[in-house]
Scaffold this active site. Structure first.
Site, short mmCIF file in Angstrom:
data_model
loop_
_atom_site.label_atom_id
_atom_site.label_comp_id
_atom_site.label_asym_id
_atom_site.label_seq_id
_atom_site.Cartn_x
_atom_site.Cartn_y
_atom_site.Cartn_z
N SER A 286 -8.27 2.98 8.83
CA SER A 286 -8.96 2.98 7.54
C SER A 286 -8.14 2.18 6.50
CB SER A 286 -9.15 4.43 7.09
OG SER A 286 -9.48 4.51 5.73
N HIS B 219 0.85 -1.18 0.00
CA HIS B 219 0.00 0.00 0.00
C HIS B 219 0.89 1.23 0.00
CE1 HIS B 219 -3.31 2.71 0.82
NE2 HIS B 219 -2.49 3.33 1.64
N ASP C 44 -15.61 1.23 6.94
CA ASP C 44 -14.71 2.28 6.44
C ASP C 44 -15.39 3.12 5.37
OD1 ASP C 44 -12.07 3.61 6.21
OD2 ASP C 44 -12.27 2.89 4.16
N ARG D 111 -15.86 11.36 7.42
CA ARG D 111 -14.64 12.12 7.76
C ARG D 111 -14.33 13.15 6.68
NH1 ARG D 111 -10.49 7.73 7.80
NH2 ARG D 111 -9.02 9.43 8.06
N LYS E 66 -8.82 -2.11 5.31
CA LYS E 66 -9.06 -2.49 3.90
C LYS E 66 -7.98 -3.45 3.42
CE LYS E 66 -9.49 1.81 2.85
NZ LYS E 66 -9.81 3.18 2.63
N1 URA Z 1 -6.60 6.58 2.59
C1 URA Z 1 -7.49 5.77 3.19
O1 URA Z 1 -7.84 4.73 2.68
N2 URA Z 1 -8.00 6.18 4.38
C2 URA Z 1 -7.65 7.32 4.98
O2 URA Z 1 -8.13 7.61 6.04
C3 URA Z 1 -6.72 8.15 4.33
C4 URA Z 1 -6.20 7.75 3.13
#
Ligand code: URA
Length: 432
Positions: free
Chosen positions: A184, A83, A162, A169, A188
């Protein structure tokens, strides 16, 4: 019964939520029983007070389990992913995933779309004619089994907590909180059922997290979450004070990724693909050391095996692989404009966010969710940071379709300086 007021009071006063309170709140929110005004008050309290380490682990685990968690028991290969917090010209995932698969691991990669100054892997892949990123669970698994890679987007059944919290958010100005970002991202990624994960946390003016110290804290927080859930992980803190590679913009980045898959292309891109891919091989148990992993990734890029995997992925995901051989099949912008140096000097990038916004101005970025993109537009950077330019040398070449040119030029002019001396910072600042 869900006592949302007392949950709010705990966090408002800087206390720690119990595991049961976290589960109750998130389950109630996903089910629609907790209204957004309660949820945003709780998020604000978390934003202000943060979370204790074990509290964050429970929060993340509960988010992760709010939907389907992928498992690939019959795959016969370990699963790994990477990521990146993203930036200008960051196309590393595109050559990386097939190179890692060519070396024997599987990469079930769920990516996102671009928003604001950064691009998204899904949008870049869609510059390949016909390439489908919205895959069903069955299609995703079939592609992974057949090719060793699947490149898809988040589906409604993956981490629904999320999906709802991130949208909330976004509209309430509560993105920039380390525990909320870490939970978050990690909920994922860990829903992909991974054995190992490599994180690329960027620093610099083009990064999501500009300040180095906050980037380092985010990296360490995400690593702790991975380890607490039994997933091996390494984080690299890498440079986003300058664009990565020589291009930014969807089609241009796909072409540059193809170059990398053919053992060519810019050195910084190849370096990150080999480093991060090599570490994925080490964590996934198919290379004994990072050096061995790097060398294997380099070989996969040079001997055509990574390219062959990507060819198969394109076929499996409905795209036209002949664009790998015939680049003319990719949509091209109709116009070129050069931004030239007004004086001689050493190239120093100052504001990469402005570079990202320049791509948005040309129509190649999303200002708000749902905006349509012009995938053909983008920027080419013929010179590297730290190079000495003479007056009149090209600093940026804009590939465009006539839209937003003046605005893009204005933004680009303030994104760099030509100075007497400038020493670029390293590509990789630290490894955690
Ligand atoms: N990317 C995400 O997936 N979540 C966040 O909170 C910020 C960036």
């Amino acid at each position: 019964m869900l006592d949302i007021r007392s949950i709010l009071a705990v966090k408002r006063d800087g206390g720690r939520l119990s595991d049961a309170q976290i589960r109750e709140f998130l389950a109630g929110y996903v089910a629609g029983d907790v209204p957004d005004y309660f949820a945003s008050a709780l998020l604000m309290a978390i934003f202000v007070h943060g979370m204790a380490e074990d509290e964050l682990v429970t929060w993340t685990q509960t988010m992760l389990n709010s939907g389907r968690v992928m498992r690939f028991p019959s795959l016969g290969r370990r699963t790994v992913d990477k990521h990146s917090t993203g930036g200008i010209g960051d196309k590393v995932s595109i050559p990386l995933a097939p190179a890692v698969a060519a070396c024997g691991l599987a990469v079930p990669m769920i990516s996102g779309r671009g928003l604001g100054h950064t691009g998204g892997t899904l949008d870049k892949l869609e510059a390949i004619p016909g390439f489908r990123t919205q895959l069903s669970a069955e299609e995703f698994e079939r592609c992974l089994e057949r090719t060793g890679v699947a490149l898809g987007g988040q589906t409604p059944d993956l981490v629904p907590a999320d999906r709802k919290l991130y949208a909330l958010r976004d509209v309430t100005g509560l993105i920039e909180s380390i525990p909320l970002i870490a939970s978050s991202i990690m909920s994922k990624k860990l829903a992909e059922g991974l054995d190992a994960l490599v994180l690329d946390v960027k620093f610099g003016s083009g990064a999501f997290m500009v300040a180095e110290e906050r980037g380092a804290t985010l990296a360490r927080t995400m690593l702790k979450l991975a380890h607490s859930m039994g997933v091996k992980a390494t984080a690299f803190h890498t440079n986003m004070e300058r664009p990565l590679g020589r291009t930014a913009g969807h089609t241009l980045e796909i072409e540059e990724s193809f170059d990398c898959l053919e053992g060519r292309g810019p050195a910084d891109l190849r370096e990150l693909v080999c480093l991060q891919g090599g570490e994925m091989l080490r964590l996934g148990g198919v290379a004994a050391t990072l050096d061995e992993g790097r060398a294997r990734i380099a070989r996969a890029l040079d001997n055509g095996s990574a390219r062959e995997v990507f060819w198969n992925v394109i076929v499996e995901q409905g795209g036209d692989p002949s664009c790998l051989d015939e680049r003319g099949r990719l949509a091209k912008a109709t116009q070129r404009t050069e931004l030239r140096a007004e004086r001689g000097g050493v190239l120093a990038w100052r504001d990469l966010r402005a570079v990202g916004h320049a791509i948005c101005a040309l129509g190649g970025g999303r200002v708000k969710l749902g905006d349509q993109l012009d995938l053909a537009v983008g920027l080419v950077f013929p010179r590297s940071e730290g190079d000495h330019l003479a007056a009149g040398d090209v600093v940026v070449e804009l590939r465009h379709n006539g839209r937003g040119l003046d605005e893009a030029l204005k933004l680009l002019r303030r994104s760099f300086e030509l100075v007497d001396a400038h020493t670029p910072r390293p590509l990789v600042l630290a490894t955690y």
